[in-house]
Design an enzyme around this catalytic site. Structure first.
Site, PDB file in Angstrom:
ATOM      1  N   ARG A   1       1.342  -0.972   0.207  1.00 23.41           N
ATOM      2  CA  ARG A   1      -0.035  -0.350   0.424  1.00 23.41           C
ATOM      3  C   ARG A   1       0.892   1.235   0.046  1.00 23.41           C
ATOM      4  NH1 ARG A   1      -5.092  -2.249   3.580  1.00 23.41           N
ATOM      5  NH2 ARG A   1      -5.850  -3.463   2.548  1.00 23.41           N
TER       6      ARG A   1
ATOM      7  N   ARG B   1       0.406  -6.170  11.770  1.00 23.45           N
ATOM      8  CA  ARG B   1      -0.256  -5.394  12.224  1.00 23.45           C
ATOM      9  C   ARG B   1      -0.380  -6.447  13.622  1.00 23.45           C
ATOM     10  NH1 ARG B   1      -4.357  -0.275  11.532  1.00 23.45           N
ATOM     11  NH2 ARG B   1      -2.514   0.030  10.124  1.00 23.45           N
TER      12      ARG B   1
ATOM     13  N   ARG C   1       1.913   1.008  10.524  1.00 23.43           N
ATOM     14  CA  ARG C   1       0.891   2.261   8.875  1.00 23.43           C
ATOM     15  C   ARG C   1       2.573   1.558   8.118  1.00 23.43           C
ATOM     16  NH1 ARG C   1      -3.359   5.036   8.050  1.00 23.43           N
ATOM     17  NH2 ARG C   1      -3.684   5.288  10.332  1.00 23.43           N
TER      18      ARG C   1
ATOM     19  N   SER D   1     -10.778  -6.347   9.210  1.00 24.40           N
ATOM     20  CA  SER D   1     -11.882  -6.264   8.947  1.00 24.40           C
ATOM     21  C   SER D   1     -12.631  -6.758   8.412  1.00 24.40           C
ATOM     22  CB  SER D   1     -11.335  -5.183   7.491  1.00 24.40           C
ATOM     23  OG  SER D   1     -11.517  -3.220   8.043  1.00 24.40           O
TER      24      SER D   1
ATOM     25  N   GLU E   1      -6.719  -0.640  14.227  1.00 22.28           N
ATOM     26  CA  GLU E   1      -7.289  -1.400  14.053  1.00 22.28           C
ATOM     27  C   GLU E   1      -6.673  -2.678  13.617  1.00 22.28           C
ATOM     28  OE1 GLU E   1      -8.567  -2.178   8.589  1.00 22.28           O
ATOM     29  OE2 GLU E   1      -8.640  -0.018   9.485  1.00 22.28           O
TER      30      GLU E   1
END
Length: 418
Positions: free
Chosen positions: A256, A382, A271, A346, A343
């Site tokens: 990403r 993460r 991140r 998801s 988070e």
């Protein structure tokens, strides 16, 4: 893309979805107008083709001056039909372009933006730590994380997982695969480069296109999740779902760009540009999608509970949903050094949005129809943040959660190396 019949029959439902997302509801009227223009142009084109066909029969039976007149008319009709067909194609292309700008129709998600989520439950008790170290300090003490050399080799937001850090990630991902297989998923090692039509088909080339890495020389995209490759796995196919959903668990590296995140989460591995993930993906009947969504969430919670991380489940607000999602639940793990939840997983119900773009269908009593697609994170890099911080000891050591020990040769405690 959304169901055109829904757009025609109940445009207010689509407008309401756009409002809930904080998006432009005027697009709905633009799509409807384009649909009307497209259908008018198609009718005109088909009428001229029918007239051509009838005239051709008359020409075959005519002679002399009558035939010459009919041939002249046939030539004129051919030019008109060609122009009408081109106009129909242009109107169809414009309709398709506008239709693809509409996000999926929201189903049950709270209205609002990023901060308007609803907390559904909290599970586990955050550990009582007087002065918790953050995951990077712990990772460096354990010889598990090296961001300095990651930056030297690849730039900011890159890292090395070293020694027990590499083993801990592999243990976590293997645990996730084991749980997925136990729950009926087929494990997959997926491609991390995909064609533009597959990336677009999953909805990642719309408003979030700046998050995606593109290899221009090869016209390929690096995936940010194996969801993309798994969604394309059955593109242009008709599936038999009579025995239940088709479930896959994809293990892949993910990439990403993190565009727009300048200055956010620059410390450690929260991140980053590259990470690993095990992603659940399900193809099912539309009628079964909501129940399947709950099952995916339940399997995510099982793995979080197995690694003993306190977490909460939130119902994500409509304005924070991705383009393809009709509803999304996040599991957020407790991060002691920040004193808040972040988070970790998801899971999204994309209804038939992706399947329509990718032409993934099933047979039904009424013929073929699009399937529903759903996805959910079962483990990712993460998670190491929450595992290290929640299981830390005052001396900088970290207790290995019992569920991960079999995948780490029985190792129970990670000890500082410096």
């Amino acid at each position: 893309m959304i169901d055109v019949r829904l757009l025609r029959d109940d445009p207010e439902a689509v407008r309401a979805s756009q409002r809930a997302r904080g998006a432009d509801e005027g697009v709905v009227d633009a799509v409807l107008a384009a649909d009307a223009s497209r259908r008018t142009a198609m009718t005109a084109s088909e009428g001229l083709r029918a007239e051509q066909k009838a005239l051709g029969k008359q020409v075959a039976q005519a002679a002399g001056e009558e035939k010459a007149a009919l041939l002249a008319r046939a030539k004129q009709l051919a030019e008109q039909a060609k122009a009408a067909a081109a106009e129909a194609d242009a109107q169809g292309a414009e309709f398709d372009r506008l239709l693809r700008t509409l996000a999926n129709v929201v189903q049950g998600a709270p209205a609002g933006g990023e901060d308007d989520y609803v907390v559904l439950r909290e599970v586990g008790t955050p550990p009582a730590l007087e002065a918790p170290r953050d995951h990077l300090e712990l990772g460096e003490l354990l010889g598990a994380i090296d961001v300095e050399r990651g930056a030297k080799v690849s730039g900011s937001r890159f890292y090395f997982l070293t020694g027990v850090g590499a083993r801990l990630e592999l243990a976590l991902l293997n645990l996730a695969v084991d749980r997925a297989v136990a729950n009926g998923f087929s494990p997959m090692i997926t491609p991390t480069l995909v064609k533009p039509e597959v990336m677009a088909g999953t909805g990642f080339l719309g408003e979030h296109a700046d998050e995606v890495y593109r290899l221009a020389a090869d016209d390929l995209y690096l995936v940010g999740t194996s969801e993309v490759a798994l969604a394309g796995y059955h593109a242009d196919e008709i599936l038999d779902l009579s025995a239940g959903p088709r479930r896959y668990a994809g293990w892949s590296a993910c990439y990403r760009r993190e565009a727009g995140s300048h200055g956010r989460d620059t410390r450690g591995i929260i991140r980053v540009h590259q990470f690993h993930k095990v992603e659940m993906f399900s193809f099912c009947r539309l009628e079964d999608a909501a129940a399947e969504h709950e099952r995916l969430l339940g399997w995510e919670e099982e793995v979080l509970q197995a690694v003993e991380v306190p977490y909460r489940v939130i119902d994500v607000a409509a304005g924070d949903l991705g383009t393809s999602a009709a509803r999304k639940f996040d599991c957020e793990g407790w991060v002691p050094s920040q004193g808040r939840y972040r988070e970790l997983t998801s899971t999204s119900n994309c209804t038939t949005f992706q399947a329509r773009r990718l032409a993934v269908r099933e047979r039904s009593e009424e013929g073929t129809r699009p399937v529903a697609t759903l996805n959910g994170t079962l483990a990712t890099t993460r998670w190491l943040v929450a595992i290290l911080e929640n299981h830390q000891q005052p001396d900088g050591s970290v207790v290995v959660p019992a569920a991960l020990r079999p995948f780490m040769g029985g190792l129970e405690v990670l000890e500082p190396v410096r």
